[in-house]
Motif scaffolding. Structure first.
Motif, short mmCIF file in Angstrom:
data_model
loop_
_atom_site.label_atom_id
_atom_site.label_comp_id
_atom_site.label_asym_id
_atom_site.label_seq_id
_atom_site.Cartn_x
_atom_site.Cartn_y
_atom_site.Cartn_z
N ASN A 90 0.82 -1.22 0.00
CA ASN A 90 0.00 0.00 0.00
C ASN A 90 0.85 1.27 0.00
N ILE A 91 1.93 1.25 0.79
CA ILE A 91 2.81 2.43 0.82
C ILE A 91 3.47 2.62 -0.53
N ALA A 92 3.95 1.52 -1.12
CA ALA A 92 4.58 1.61 -2.45
C ALA A 92 3.59 2.10 -3.49
N LEU A 93 2.33 1.65 -3.39
CA LEU A 93 1.29 2.08 -4.32
C LEU A 93 1.05 3.59 -4.22
N ILE A 94 0.92 4.10 -3.00
CA ILE A 94 0.67 5.53 -2.82
C ILE A 94 1.82 6.34 -3.40
N LEU A 95 3.05 5.88 -3.19
CA LEU A 95 4.22 6.60 -3.71
C LEU A 95 4.24 6.57 -5.24
N ARG A 96 3.90 5.42 -5.83
CA ARG A 96 3.88 5.32 -7.30
C ARG A 96 2.80 6.22 -7.89
N LEU A 97 1.63 6.22 -7.27
CA LEU A 97 0.54 7.08 -7.75
C LEU A 97 0.93 8.55 -7.64
N ALA B 98 3.79 9.80 -7.72
CA ALA B 98 4.85 10.12 -8.69
C ALA B 98 4.38 9.97 -10.12
N GLY B 99 3.13 9.54 -10.32
CA GLY B 99 2.59 9.35 -11.67
C GLY B 99 3.19 8.15 -12.38
N ARG B 100 3.55 7.10 -11.61
CA ARG B 100 4.21 5.93 -12.19
C ARG B 100 3.39 4.65 -12.07
N PRO C 207 -5.40 10.71 -13.44
CA PRO C 207 -5.10 12.01 -12.80
C PRO C 207 -5.80 12.19 -11.45
N ARG C 208 -7.05 11.71 -11.35
CA ARG C 208 -7.78 11.82 -10.09
C ARG C 208 -7.12 10.95 -9.00
N MET C 209 -6.67 9.76 -9.38
CA MET C 209 -5.99 8.88 -8.43
C MET C 209 -4.66 9.48 -7.98
N GLU C 210 -3.96 10.09 -8.91
CA GLU C 210 -2.66 10.68 -8.58
C GLU C 210 -2.83 11.88 -7.65
N ARG C 211 -3.86 12.69 -7.88
CA ARG C 211 -4.12 13.83 -6.98
C ARG C 211 -4.45 13.34 -5.58
N GLU C 212 -5.27 12.31 -5.50
CA GLU C 212 -5.63 11.78 -4.19
C GLU C 212 -4.40 11.28 -3.45
N ALA C 213 -3.51 10.57 -4.15
CA ALA C 213 -2.30 10.05 -3.51
C ALA C 213 -1.42 11.19 -2.98
N ARG C 214 -1.34 12.28 -3.73
CA ARG C 214 -0.53 13.41 -3.27
C ARG C 214 -1.15 14.07 -2.04
N VAL C 215 -2.47 14.18 -2.02
CA VAL C 215 -3.15 14.71 -0.83
C VAL C 215 -2.89 13.80 0.37
N LEU C 216 -2.96 12.49 0.15
CA LEU C 216 -2.71 11.55 1.24
C LEU C 216 -1.30 11.72 1.80
N LEU C 217 -0.32 11.87 0.93
CA LEU C 217 1.06 12.04 1.40
C LEU C 217 1.19 13.30 2.26
N VAL C 218 0.53 14.38 1.86
CA VAL C 218 0.57 15.61 2.66
C VAL C 218 -0.07 15.38 4.03
#
Length: 295
Positions: free
Chosen positions: A147-154, A156-158, A170-181
């Motif tokens: 799960n952690i690796a998935l959030i980081l890949r999302l 990073a857009g990878r 793009p929606r998934m990637e935005r969510e992952a960035r919000v989660l990291l914050v």
């Protein structure tokens, strides 16, 4: 009648309409009970009541079983409001480190290709085949790492899994960035207070093994066929487990007719109980038999 498609055809339009009727009231009442349990346990842990450490795994179970609510929100069935389903799903995903927008695509692909090797994304990670594999699986460590690796890949857009559409990425990637914050802010808060560590982070780690045991029963050792009466298992259990899991132990029922909300699954179960082909008399019995087949 052994095929799930034949069963669905046998239901009248009136019955289908009744079974698939969603309800904000039913969903919010159940959510109030589940969230209330989490908040009560959190308050007791925060107050350091006598033997408060014994409450940590209970809090963990209550928290980690928000997975079943997040899962239902991907279908937009717990509540009538689409927005309520989406936001509750996102909050659950934050709490258990499982990004909701990604999980929706993953889970709907699982429903589309249930237990079909090469198609069902749940089969991309093989089920434990030995006792050692089972112990590692149940520990929850592989899923946290994934799960952690998935959030980081999302973030990073990878992330480019086959079941993810270019339109939704793009929606998934935005969510992952919000989660990291948000997770970074949680980490910073631990400098001043260990409250979240004890009411959330440690408990959710302790609760994960219970979710692993629960999830393994859904399709573990079921045939790799398209018939939902054969590739999915319903597990007979007590009211407490059914409450925490939002009635998802009725899992054949859910896979045969995913549009049926959690509070209607007992009714659907009554209609198909005699047709069920793969069941278990509790999670302890399933686990015993699963391990016996490997030993």
């Amino acid at each position: 009648m052994r095929d799930h498609k034949a069963f669905l055809k046998s239901l009248s339009p009136e019955r289908k309409t009744a079974l698939t009727e969603t309800s904000d009231r039913a969903g919010l009442l159940h959510l109030a009970g589940h969230a209330g349990l989490i908040l009560i346990l959190a308050a007791l842990i925060a107050a350091r009541v006598p033997f408060w450490g014994l409450l940590l795994p209970l809090q963990g179970i209550a928290l980690i079983f928000l997975f079943t609510l997040e899962h239902e929100c991907t279908h937009r069935t717990p509540f009538r409001s689409a927005a309520l389903n989406d936001w509750v799903g996102r909050v659950c995903g934050f709490l258990i480190f499982l990004p909701f927008e990604w999980f929706r695509a993953f889970h709907l692909a699982h429903h589309r290709f249930t237990n079909i090797p090469g198609e069902d994304p749940e089969l991309d990670a093989s089920k434990p085949a030995t006792l050692r594999d089972w112990l590692v699986h149940v520990s929850g460590l592989p899923v946290w790492r994934a799960n952690i690796a998935l959030i980081l890949r999302l973030a990073a857009g990878r992330e480019r899994a086959r079941y993810l559409s270019d339109r939704a990425l793009p929606r998934m990637e935005r969510e992952a960035r919000v989660l990291l914050v948000l997770y970074a802010l949680v980490g910073l808060s631990l400098i001043w207070s260990s409250l979240l560590l004890w009411v959330w982070i440690v408990p959710v780690l302790l609760g994960q093994p219970f979710l692993r045991l629960y999830l393994l029963a859904e399709h573990g050792d079921c045939p790799f066929v398209a018939n939902m009466f054969e590739n999915t298992r319903t597990t007979f259990t007590n009211r407490i487990v059914r409450f925490l899991a939002w009635n998802m132990p009725y899992h054949v029922e859910h896979h045969v007719y995913p549009a049926v909300p959690f509070h209607r699954l007992p009714e659907l179960h009554g209609l198909m109980r005699e047709k069920l082909q793969v069941t278990a008399d509790g999670y302890a019995v399933f686990t015993r038999d699963y391990l016996r087949r490997r030993m």
